[in-house]
Design an enzyme around this catalytic site. Sequence first.
Site, PDB file in Angstrom:
ATOM      1  N   ASN A 238      -8.644   5.443   3.554  1.00 53.82           N
ATOM      2  CA  ASN A 238      -9.438   6.193   2.572  1.00 53.82           C
ATOM      3  C   ASN A 238     -10.296   7.290   3.193  1.00 53.82           C
ATOM      4  O   ASN A 238     -10.981   7.080   4.199  1.00 53.82           O
ATOM      5  CB  ASN A 238     -10.316   5.186   1.817  1.00 53.82           C
TER       6      ASN A 238
ATOM      7  N   SER B 232     -11.689  10.550  -3.729  1.00 53.69           N
ATOM      8  CA  SER B 232     -11.201  10.302  -2.374  1.00 53.69           C
ATOM      9  C   SER B 232      -9.674  10.145  -2.417  1.00 53.69           C
ATOM     10  O   SER B 232      -9.094   9.983  -3.488  1.00 53.69           O
ATOM     11  CB  SER B 232     -11.846   9.040  -1.790  1.00 53.69           C
TER      12      SER B 232
ATOM     13  N   ASP C 111      -6.199   8.303  -0.329  1.00 63.67           N
ATOM     14  CA  ASP C 111      -5.694   7.324   0.637  1.00 63.67           C
ATOM     15  C   ASP C 111      -4.487   7.914   1.341  1.00 63.67           C
ATOM     16  O   ASP C 111      -3.584   8.446   0.692  1.00 63.67           O
ATOM     17  CB  ASP C 111      -5.309   6.027  -0.073  1.00 63.67           C
TER      18      ASP C 111
ATOM     19  N   GLU D 106       0.828  -1.222   0.000  1.00 65.83           N
ATOM     20  CA  GLU D 106       0.000   0.000   0.000  1.00 65.83           C
ATOM     21  C   GLU D 106       0.858   1.266   0.000  1.00 65.83           C
ATOM     22  O   GLU D 106       0.533   2.234  -0.682  1.00 65.83           O
ATOM     23  CB  GLU D 106      -0.935   0.008   1.216  1.00 65.83           C
TER      24      GLU D 106
ATOM     25  N   ASP E 273     -12.442   8.332  -7.717  1.00 67.44           N
ATOM     26  CA  ASP E 273     -13.704   8.877  -7.193  1.00 67.44           C
ATOM     27  C   ASP E 273     -13.494  10.180  -6.413  1.00 67.44           C
ATOM     28  O   ASP E 273     -14.448  10.710  -5.843  1.00 67.44           O
ATOM     29  CB  ASP E 273     -14.418   7.836  -6.319  1.00 67.44           C
TER      30      ASP E 273
ATOM     31  N   ASN F 113      -7.711   8.807  -5.526  1.00 68.44           N
ATOM     32  CA  ASN F 113      -8.422   7.787  -6.307  1.00 68.44           C
ATOM     33  C   ASN F 113      -9.314   8.440  -7.365  1.00 68.44           C
ATOM     34  O   ASN F 113      -9.589   9.640  -7.309  1.00 68.44           O
ATOM     35  CB  ASN F 113      -9.286   6.933  -5.366  1.00 68.44           C
TER      36      ASN F 113
END
Length: 143
Positions: free
Chosen positions: A74, A65, A67, A50, A63, A61
Site C-alpha cells: 500500500n 491509496s 496497492d 492479493e 482512500d 483503494n
Amino acid sequence: MRSLLVLLLLAVANAKIFERCEWARTLKANGMDGYYGISLADWVCLTRWESNYNTMAKNTNNDGSTDFGIFQINSYWWCNDYLINSHNGCNMDCSAFLSDNISAAITCAKRVVRDPQGISAWYGWQYNCEGRDLSSYVSGCGV
Ligand SMILES: *[C@@H]1O[C@H](CO)[C@@H](O)[C@H](O)[C@H]1NC(C)=O
C-alpha cells in the site's frame, strides 16, 4: 511508431505472472519460508488472493491509496507513488514493486510483517488463508 513498439516490448518483458510452484520456490530462495514465523504456504496463499501472482497488479483503494505488485503493498503506509502523502515505511518507490525483479517487493513485504499486526496487514490473507489448511498452495512444488 517504432518507439511505441519498443515501449510495449519493454512493458511486456517487465511483466511477470508467476506459476504457483515457481513462485513458492522463489519465495523460499528469498528467505520467506518461516520468516517471522510465517510459513511458505501462508505467503503463497496471500499472494494468490492479493494479486494472483501478478507482479504488475495495481489496484486503487477508496482512500486514494494504491496497492502495488504481487504483494499488493500500500502506497499510504509503505511506498511513495508520488500521488499521495505516504509514510513510506519501506523507503521505496511503489513502481519498484511492479517489476519481474521481485527483490524490492520481498524486502518490503518482510518489513510489513515486522510491524505488530504482522501478516494480518493483508485482508487477502485474513479472508482466505487465516486458520485454513493451506497445504494445497505448496503441494507438488518440492519445497
Ligand atoms: C533486482 O533489484 C535489486 C534492487 O532492488 C538489485 O540490487 C538487483 O541487482 C536486481 N537484480 C537483477 C537480476 O536485475
